[in-house]
Write a protein that holds these residues in place. Sequence first.
Motif: not given
Length: 156
Positions: A12-16, A19-23, A30-34, A43-54
């Motif tokens: 899910x993290x790779x896919x998202x 998704x974020x890199x595309x535009x 992103x939350x809705x997509x997850x 899992x949603x919260x963990x992925x969101x944190x990862x996306x923001x940090x990176x």
Amino acid sequence: MNLQKTYTVDEAQKKIEHYCAYQERCHKEVRNKLKEMRMIPEAVDNIMVHLIQNNYLNEERFAKAFVRGKFRIKKWGKNRLVRELKFREISKYSIDVALKEIDADAYHKTLDELTKKRIDQVKEKNSYKKKRKVADYLLYRGWESHLVYEKLNEYL
């Protein structure tokens, strides 16, 4: 039978990330997509944190890109831009920063061009009705009423 793909957190993290890199995306998208991917809230919260940090997700960067694009391409005024950003749950701070992306001269020039173009398009003999139709069009696009009526009084 409803077979919906399930994802591991890593998948899910790779896919998202893709998704974020595309535009540019806002947090809400992103939350809705997850959620669509049937990820549990933790899992949603963990992925969101990862996306923001990176830096895959950045609210301010999204807001700036959104404002630049919608102003340049759809010729939206500030009211419409603010309304759309609020709908996407963007913070007041990010909205204010994003609106500074619009050059004041370009803003007035765009309103001027839109007004002239619309006046030519509206085939209405009654000048009051014509003014009303042009005003409605510009207000719907989110232009501030005092600017709209200034322009209309200048041209009609």
